[in-house]
Design a protein around this motif. Sequence first.
Motif, short mmCIF file in Angstrom:
data_model
loop_
_atom_site.label_atom_id
_atom_site.label_comp_id
_atom_site.label_asym_id
_atom_site.label_seq_id
_atom_site.Cartn_x
_atom_site.Cartn_y
_atom_site.Cartn_z
N LEU A 1 0.83 -1.20 0.00
CA LEU A 1 0.00 0.00 0.00
C LEU A 1 0.86 1.25 0.00
CD1 LEU A 1 -2.67 1.61 0.46
CD2 LEU A 1 -2.31 1.21 2.93
N ASP A 2 1.85 1.27 0.89
CA ASP A 2 2.74 2.42 0.99
C ASP A 2 3.48 2.65 -0.33
OD1 ASP A 2 4.15 4.31 3.12
OD2 ASP A 2 5.74 3.46 1.87
N ALA A 3 3.98 1.59 -0.92
CA ALA A 3 4.72 1.72 -2.18
C ALA A 3 3.82 2.24 -3.30
CB ALA A 3 5.32 0.38 -2.57
N SER A 4 2.58 1.77 -3.37
CA SER A 4 1.67 2.21 -4.42
C SER A 4 1.30 3.68 -4.24
CB SER A 4 0.40 1.34 -4.41
OG SER A 4 0.69 0.01 -4.75
N LEU A 5 1.06 4.09 -3.01
CA LEU A 5 0.71 5.48 -2.77
C LEU A 5 1.87 6.42 -3.08
CD1 LEU A 5 -1.41 5.15 0.48
CD2 LEU A 5 -2.19 6.15 -1.66
N ARG A 6 3.07 6.02 -2.70
CA ARG A 6 4.24 6.86 -2.99
C ARG A 6 4.48 6.94 -4.50
NH1 ARG A 6 7.25 8.08 1.77
NH2 ARG A 6 6.52 6.86 3.55
N ALA B 1 2.23 6.98 -6.64
CA ALA B 1 1.19 7.88 -7.14
C ALA B 1 1.44 9.33 -6.78
CB ALA B 1 -0.16 7.44 -6.61
N GLY B 2 2.45 9.59 -5.93
CA GLY B 2 2.78 10.96 -5.58
C GLY B 2 2.53 11.35 -4.14
N LEU B 3 2.23 10.39 -3.30
CA LEU B 3 2.01 10.69 -1.88
C LEU B 3 3.25 11.34 -1.28
CD1 LEU B 3 -0.07 10.08 0.52
CD2 LEU B 3 1.50 8.22 1.08
N ASP B 4 3.04 12.39 -0.50
CA ASP B 4 4.12 13.10 0.19
C ASP B 4 3.91 12.91 1.69
OD1 ASP B 4 5.95 14.81 1.32
OD2 ASP B 4 5.48 16.52 0.02
N ALA B 5 4.70 12.06 2.32
CA ALA B 5 4.50 11.72 3.73
C ALA B 5 4.77 12.90 4.66
CB ALA B 5 5.40 10.55 4.11
N ALA B 6 5.42 13.95 4.15
CA ALA B 6 5.70 15.11 4.99
C ALA B 6 4.52 16.07 5.08
CB ALA B 6 6.93 15.85 4.45
N LYS B 7 3.53 15.89 4.22
CA LYS B 7 2.39 16.81 4.22
C LYS B 7 1.40 16.46 5.34
CE LYS B 7 1.92 18.32 -0.60
NZ LYS B 7 0.98 18.38 -1.75
N PRO B 8 0.69 17.47 5.85
CA PRO B 8 -0.41 17.17 6.77
C PRO B 8 -1.42 16.27 6.06
CG PRO B 8 0.07 19.52 6.74
CD PRO B 8 0.84 18.93 5.61
N ARG C 1 -4.26 -7.09 10.95
CA ARG C 1 -4.06 -6.28 9.74
C ARG C 1 -4.67 -4.89 9.91
NH1 ARG C 1 -2.11 -9.64 5.72
NH2 ARG C 1 -2.51 -11.88 5.99
N GLY C 2 -5.80 -4.81 10.61
CA GLY C 2 -6.38 -3.51 10.89
C GLY C 2 -5.46 -2.68 11.77
N VAL D 1 -3.55 1.07 10.99
CA VAL D 1 -3.53 2.24 11.88
C VAL D 1 -2.09 2.62 12.22
CG1 VAL D 1 -4.19 3.10 14.15
CG2 VAL D 1 -5.82 1.74 12.83
N ALA D 2 -1.27 1.63 12.55
CA ALA D 2 0.14 1.89 12.88
C ALA D 2 0.88 2.49 11.69
CB ALA D 2 0.81 0.60 13.34
N TRP D 3 0.57 2.02 10.48
CA TRP D 3 1.19 2.58 9.27
C TRP D 3 0.88 4.06 9.15
CZ3 TRP D 3 -1.82 4.59 5.25
CH2 TRP D 3 -1.09 5.05 4.14
N SER D 4 -0.35 4.44 9.38
CA SER D 4 -0.72 5.86 9.25
C SER D 4 0.01 6.71 10.27
CB SER D 4 -2.23 6.03 9.40
OG SER D 4 -2.66 5.75 10.72
N ARG D 5 0.11 6.23 11.49
CA ARG D 5 0.79 7.00 12.55
C ARG D 5 2.27 7.13 12.24
NH1 ARG D 5 3.22 9.79 15.22
NH2 ARG D 5 3.25 10.07 17.48
N ARG D 6 2.86 6.06 11.74
CA ARG D 6 4.30 6.06 11.45
C ARG D 6 4.64 6.88 10.20
NH1 ARG D 6 4.36 1.08 10.97
NH2 ARG D 6 4.32 0.84 8.70
N THR D 7 3.79 6.79 9.20
CA THR D 7 4.09 7.40 7.91
C THR D 7 3.91 8.90 7.92
OG1 THR D 7 3.41 5.37 6.80
CG2 THR D 7 3.49 7.37 5.45
N PHE D 8 2.85 9.38 8.58
CA PHE D 8 2.55 10.81 8.55
C PHE D 8 2.83 11.42 9.92
CE2 PHE D 8 -0.45 8.49 5.76
CZ PHE D 8 0.08 8.89 4.55
N ALA D 9 4.05 11.25 10.38
CA ALA D 9 4.41 11.63 11.75
C ALA D 9 4.28 13.13 11.97
CB ALA D 9 5.84 11.17 12.05
#
Length: 316
Positions: free
Chosen positions: A153-158, A160-167, A183-184, A188-196
């Motif tokens: 998921l992370d690889a596909s979003l990046r 596509a142009g995802l910028d993890a530094a953005k709010p 998996r759920g 949740v942990a991925w979101s907290r870690r990725t968009f710190a």
Amino acid sequence: MELSRSTARAKRSCAEKGYVVDAFAPMFSEDTHTRTDPIMHRGYYARFCGVDLAVRTFLSKFGDSAQLVVLGCGLDSMFWRLHATLDAPPTYFEVDSEVVCVAKRRVVRAHPALLNAAGAGGLGALGGLGAPGASASSRYHLVAADLRDVDALDASLRAAGLDAAKPTLVLCECVLAYLDPERGDALVAWSRRTFAAACLFVAYDVVAPKTGDAFGRVMLSNFKDRGAPLLGAAESLDAVRGRFGDYEASDVRDMRAVYEALVLRQPAELRRISALEIFDDPDEFNLIMAHYCFALAGSGAAVDVARGLAAQLDAA
């Protein structure tokens, strides 16, 4: 796919009944039969109010520097509603299975209003069904990914142009309940870690205790019979709260409380929707609403947004 279609039908019905203003909902559902189920309409309306409040509050703070990531987007029309009402809509990523993405691309291609709003590139930007990852434009990105695999998921979003530094606001509507709990939790942990730097996680989901609750047991059985078992449905609000323990601020309440805050305590709005159709079974409605919840979790620069939203719901 059938769940996406049934949700789209319900949202179209709510719009046609006048609960919400959504000129785009009919484009995502070919079903022209308007349903007359006041309980369903009010339930979807409360869900709409909670999500809309969270999204617009987040965007009022971060503006066009923000991005939205919608996990399990289905045939939702929110990108187009925001695009029609905001001077500077945020970068928008929608994620779902390949079969849902194929269906959504087909709808967008078929309606010029949808295609034009999605941004530069036209059909080319929304083409390439066999390409890995995304259909992308400058504003809108539709990503096919498996939510059970956060690395992919992370690889596909990046890609596509995802910028993890953005709010970033991460929206999950009826997603976590369909995933195995592990998996759920990983999502949740991925979101907290990725968009710190700044993340607001917004979830609408099922609360269905497996014991001591006849309605919850029937609910679980019905979804299983439809081929969509609720593998990760929380058994209590405390269980939902536990999922967001790594966030700096969180608020979890059942949908009865959201409905009370955003509808019942708003006299003008209550009068407006009361005139739309007869609603005469509040007890059944309250029972259903007790089995859904609304969760907000914030980290980094979005902590104040999460706390502010919780305060708005308390004070409304």
